[in-house]
Design a protein around this motif. Structure first.
Motif, PDB file in Angstrom:
ATOM      1  N   ARG A   2      48.928  27.330  44.297  1.00  0.00           N
ATOM      2  CA  ARG A   2      47.685  28.098  44.449  1.00  0.00           C
ATOM      3  C   ARG A   2      46.604  27.577  43.495  1.00  0.00           C
ATOM      4  O   ARG A   2      45.458  27.373  43.903  1.00  0.00           O
ATOM      5  CB  ARG A   2      47.973  29.575  44.187  1.00  0.00           C
ATOM      6  N   ILE A   3      46.972  27.346  42.244  1.00  0.00           N
ATOM      7  CA  ILE A   3      45.993  26.835  41.276  1.00  0.00           C
ATOM      8  C   ILE A   3      45.627  25.394  41.610  1.00  0.00           C
ATOM      9  O   ILE A   3      44.456  24.990  41.531  1.00  0.00           O
ATOM     10  CB  ILE A   3      46.544  26.950  39.846  1.00  0.00           C
ATOM     11  N   ALA A   4      46.617  24.595  42.031  1.00  0.00           N
ATOM     12  CA  ALA A   4      46.349  23.202  42.398  1.00  0.00           C
ATOM     13  C   ALA A   4      45.381  23.107  43.564  1.00  0.00           C
ATOM     14  O   ALA A   4      44.499  22.235  43.595  1.00  0.00           O
ATOM     15  CB  ALA A   4      47.661  22.497  42.736  1.00  0.00           C
ATOM     16  N   ALA A   5      45.504  24.002  44.538  1.00  0.00           N
ATOM     17  CA  ALA A   5      44.598  23.987  45.684  1.00  0.00           C
ATOM     18  C   ALA A   5      43.173  24.326  45.263  1.00  0.00           C
ATOM     19  O   ALA A   5      42.207  23.714  45.750  1.00  0.00           O
ATOM     20  CB  ALA A   5      45.085  24.970  46.747  1.00  0.00           C
TER      21      ALA A   5
ATOM     22  N   PRO B 166      31.352  28.636  39.420  1.00  0.00           N
ATOM     23  CA  PRO B 166      32.617  28.917  38.721  1.00  0.00           C
ATOM     24  C   PRO B 166      32.427  29.484  37.315  1.00  0.00           C
ATOM     25  O   PRO B 166      33.151  30.402  36.918  1.00  0.00           O
ATOM     26  CB  PRO B 166      33.310  27.551  38.689  1.00  0.00           C
ATOM     27  N   ALA B 167      31.469  28.953  36.556  1.00  0.00           N
ATOM     28  CA  ALA B 167      31.240  29.463  35.199  1.00  0.00           C
ATOM     29  C   ALA B 167      30.677  30.877  35.228  1.00  0.00           C
ATOM     30  O   ALA B 167      31.057  31.728  34.409  1.00  0.00           O
ATOM     31  CB  ALA B 167      30.294  28.541  34.440  1.00  0.00           C
ATOM     32  N   ILE B 168      29.776  31.143  36.159  1.00  0.00           N
ATOM     33  CA  ILE B 168      29.195  32.481  36.279  1.00  0.00           C
ATOM     34  C   ILE B 168      30.269  33.492  36.668  1.00  0.00           C
ATOM     35  O   ILE B 168      30.419  34.554  36.038  1.00  0.00           O
ATOM     36  CB  ILE B 168      28.069  32.480  37.328  1.00  0.00           C
ATOM     37  N   ALA B 169      31.032  33.158  37.704  1.00  0.00           N
ATOM     38  CA  ALA B 169      32.062  34.079  38.185  1.00  0.00           C
ATOM     39  C   ALA B 169      33.135  34.311  37.120  1.00  0.00           C
ATOM     40  O   ALA B 169      33.637  35.435  36.970  1.00  0.00           O
ATOM     41  CB  ALA B 169      32.685  33.532  39.467  1.00  0.00           C
ATOM     42  N   LEU B 170      33.497  33.269  36.379  1.00  0.00           N
ATOM     43  CA  LEU B 170      34.505  33.424  35.342  1.00  0.00           C
ATOM     44  C   LEU B 170      33.996  34.335  34.233  1.00  0.00           C
ATOM     45  O   LEU B 170      34.734  35.200  33.738  1.00  0.00           O
ATOM     46  CB  LEU B 170      34.909  32.064  34.777  1.00  0.00           C
ATOM     47  N   ALA B 171      32.754  34.159  33.824  1.00  0.00           N
ATOM     48  CA  ALA B 171      32.187  35.040  32.801  1.00  0.00           C
ATOM     49  C   ALA B 171      32.180  36.488  33.278  1.00  0.00           C
ATOM     50  O   ALA B 171      32.504  37.414  32.516  1.00  0.00           O
ATOM     51  CB  ALA B 171      30.777  34.586  32.445  1.00  0.00           C
TER      52      ALA B 171
ATOM     53  N   GLY C 224      46.572  30.021  28.044  1.00  0.00           N
ATOM     54  CA  GLY C 224      46.874  30.550  29.368  1.00  0.00           C
ATOM     55  C   GLY C 224      45.666  30.813  30.237  1.00  0.00           C
ATOM     56  O   GLY C 224      45.812  31.121  31.425  1.00  0.00           O
ATOM     57  N   LEU C 225      44.474  30.682  29.696  1.00  0.00           N
ATOM     58  CA  LEU C 225      43.246  30.942  30.458  1.00  0.00           C
ATOM     59  C   LEU C 225      43.201  30.152  31.756  1.00  0.00           C
ATOM     60  O   LEU C 225      42.740  30.658  32.786  1.00  0.00           O
ATOM     61  CB  LEU C 225      42.033  30.603  29.575  1.00  0.00           C
ATOM     62  N   THR C 226      43.674  28.914  31.748  1.00  0.00           N
ATOM     63  CA  THR C 226      43.676  28.102  32.970  1.00  0.00           C
ATOM     64  C   THR C 226      45.082  27.949  33.546  1.00  0.00           C
ATOM     65  O   THR C 226      45.328  27.048  34.349  1.00  0.00           O
ATOM     66  CB  THR C 226      43.087  26.699  32.701  1.00  0.00           C
TER      67      THR C 226
ATOM     68  N   ALA D 212      40.646  28.633  36.035  1.00  0.00           N
ATOM     69  CA  ALA D 212      40.743  29.880  35.273  1.00  0.00           C
ATOM     70  C   ALA D 212      40.514  31.082  36.186  1.00  0.00           C
ATOM     71  O   ALA D 212      41.204  32.104  36.074  1.00  0.00           O
ATOM     72  CB  ALA D 212      39.744  29.883  34.127  1.00  0.00           C
ATOM     73  N   LEU D 213      39.561  30.968  37.080  1.00  0.00           N
ATOM     74  CA  LEU D 213      39.326  32.043  38.047  1.00  0.00           C
ATOM     75  C   LEU D 213      40.558  32.293  38.911  1.00  0.00           C
ATOM     76  O   LEU D 213      40.911  33.444  39.196  1.00  0.00           O
ATOM     77  CB  LEU D 213      38.130  31.695  38.942  1.00  0.00           C
ATOM     78  N   GLU D 214      41.218  31.216  39.318  1.00  0.00           N
ATOM     79  CA  GLU D 214      42.412  31.379  40.146  1.00  0.00           C
ATOM     80  C   GLU D 214      43.549  31.985  39.336  1.00  0.00           C
ATOM     81  O   GLU D 214      44.335  32.797  39.857  1.00  0.00           O
ATOM     82  CB  GLU D 214      42.831  30.031  40.732  1.00  0.00           C
ATOM     83  N   THR D 215      43.643  31.619  38.072  1.00  0.00           N
ATOM     84  CA  THR D 215      44.652  32.218  37.200  1.00  0.00           C
ATOM     85  C   THR D 215      44.450  33.719  37.091  1.00  0.00           C
ATOM     86  O   THR D 215      45.395  34.508  37.215  1.00  0.00           O
ATOM     87  CB  THR D 215      44.591  31.566  35.804  1.00  0.00           C
ATOM     88  N   LEU D 216      43.212  34.135  36.866  1.00  0.00           N
ATOM     89  CA  LEU D 216      42.921  35.566  36.772  1.00  0.00           C
ATOM     90  C   LEU D 216      43.148  36.266  38.103  1.00  0.00           C
ATOM     91  O   LEU D 216      43.559  37.435  38.139  1.00  0.00           O
ATOM     92  CB  LEU D 216      41.493  35.779  36.283  1.00  0.00           C
TER      93      LEU D 216
END
Length: 467
Positions: free
Chosen positions: A76-79, A100-105, A302-304, A349-353
């Motif tokens: 999932r993260i690789a994709a 990605p940076a906006i959504a992660l914040a 673990g963030l990513t 990182a977004l996918e991890t969360l």
């Protein structure tokens, strides 16, 4: 059949001709001399396992330096990474931004403790600590308190190996050589339950440590920017653990004496301690609810999910506003990294969360932690084990020469290294901290794999202390 040109021996030889590895005495790997530690080329990962160039599998009991949460080569993260790589790999983050940076914040401010509404990106854990230290000092400078130039750290603490991060660390192995280059922090006693007096509970140890911190603040708060701690577990300092009441008391003292509270959740964040963030476990003064909000929270590892380097420092709107002014005022935070806010890292990182949001990760971790703790009970009565301790998905076993006195083995005997070598021989990656054998597996580990970790560690301990 292994291709000898690309097998372990050939790849290790090529490596040793040119590569200088971290946290390593390279002589240990010299196959022509007295070196006894193998250099292992890893060619792929599969869930909780790593596979070397000869095809041998190793169970990753330490999440590859505490970074991997959901397994190596997680599909999932690789994709998500592959999709982002086809769109935007990087862009300067000064004057430019990206989704990605906006959504992660947005997501980080949603899931972290209340009041952490601003996000500053960096590359790794040490860099995040540097950012937090500089921001804290600079905040007080912008507020007209340039006399605040010192920091308070805990005894036995570790926050990284760049000069600023090392300056607020107290592990002699890392700090001693570079001491002439470093800032000198004030050291407050750790609330480490290992230091308990006979009959003293973990919470009483925390109260005693807080009383000592109060004395230190009474003397030095006027020149102190912040107190920095790893919440609940001092990881590289030997997996020392303490009661969450310390965090509540620390928050109250920082408020009372007008100093910042920096929470280094680089290793303990993202579910490691049983909650998404360790600060959530601090008991409320009212006895209801719980959790504390630091002034700065540093995140990485673990963030990513273990895929890419990225760190984030979260802070409050009030601290952000102390830097917000006309350019001529000279209050801007002029700190940067070339790869700040890297889109690839932000996307993974977004996918991890998202995995935390979509799957019962914390619930499963709690079940795994119970199983791990149950299996480690067998070591409590071992004559060379002085302590078995655990906080969530982090557990540690302290080896000693004498249990009654807690007398350690002579450091030059490297007993922990013997456990490491035994683990590799039997397909398990355990990398002790001195003579502290610890467990920090990926969250995809199974109960049977935990059994393998513990069984291998027990056999390795017997081998390490046998002569």
């Amino acid at each position: 059949m292994t291709n000898l040109a690309n097998g372990n021996t050939a790849l290790a030889a090529r490596d040793l001709r040119h590569v200088w590895h971290p946290c390593t005495q390279m002589h240990d790997h010299d196959p022509t001399g007295s070196g006894s530690v193998p250099m292992l080329p890893i060619v792929r990962g599969d869930g909780a396992w790593l596979v070397d160039a000869n095809g041998k599998r190793y169970l990753d009991g330490i999440s590859s330096w505490w970074t991997n949460l959901f397994g190596h080569a997680n599909p999932r993260i690789a994709a998500a990474l592959a999709e982002q790589a086809r769109t935007l790999e990087h862009v300067i983050f000064a004057g430019f931004t990206h989704e990605p940076a906006i959504a992660l914040a947005e997501e980080l401010t949603r899931v972290t403790p209340p009041g952490l509404d601003r996000v500053f990106y960096a590359d790794n854990g040490s860099a995040a600590i540097e950012v937090a230290l500089k921001m804290s000092f600079h905040y007080w400078l912008n507020q007209g308190h340039g006399e605040k130039t010192r920091f308070i750290a805990l005894t036995g603490s570790y926050h990284g190996e760049t000069l600023g991060a090392l300056s607020v660390s107290d592990v002699a192995l890392y700090r001693k050589t570079y001491a002439p280059l470093l800032l000198t922090p004030f050291l407050a006693p750790s609330a480490d339950t290992w230091q308990a007096e006979p009959g003293e509970s973990p919470e009483q140890v925390a109260m005693r440590a807080l009383a000592a911190l109060r004395v230190l603040l009474e003397q030095h708060a006027h020149e102190t920017c912040a107190v920095i701690v790893e919440p609940l577990v001092q990881c590289a300092g030997g997996m020392r653990m303490y009661h969450p009441a310390y965090l509540s008391g620390l928050r109250a003292l920082c408020d009372e004496f007008a100093v910042h509270f920096i929470a280094d959740e680089i290793a303990v964040g993202f579910g490691r301690t049983g909650t998404l963030f360790a600060c959530e476990q601090a008991p409320a003064a009212s006895g209801r609810g719980g959790g504390v909000s630091p002034d700065f929270m540093c995140l990485s590892k673990g963030l990513t999910g273990g895929f890419l380097p990225l760190s984030a420092v979260l802070t409050s709107e009030a601290i952000y506003q102390a830097f917000y002014a006309e350019y001529a005022a000279g209050k801007a935070f002029l700190h940067s990294h070339s790869y700040t806010g890297n889109p690839l890292a932000c996307r993974v990182a977004l996918e991890t969360l998202a995995i935390f949001r979509d799957e019962p990760v914390l619930e499963r971790n709690r079940h795994l932690a119970v199983h791990l703790g149950r299996r480690l009970e067998a070591l409590r009565d071992h004559p060379h084990v002085a302590d078995v301790r655990q906080t969530g998905m982090i557990a540690a076993v302290e080896l000693v020469a004498d249990k009654a006195s807690r007398r350690p083995f002579p450091a030059e005997q490297r007993r922990g290294l013997r456990v490491y070598l035994h683990g590799l021989e039997h397909g398990v990656l355990l990398r002790p901290l001195g003579d502290v054998i610890y467990f920090m597996p990926p969250y995809v580990v199974s109960a049977a794999e935990i059994d393998l970790l513990v069984d291998t560690a027990i056999a390795g301990i017997e081998r390490a202390v046998s002569h």
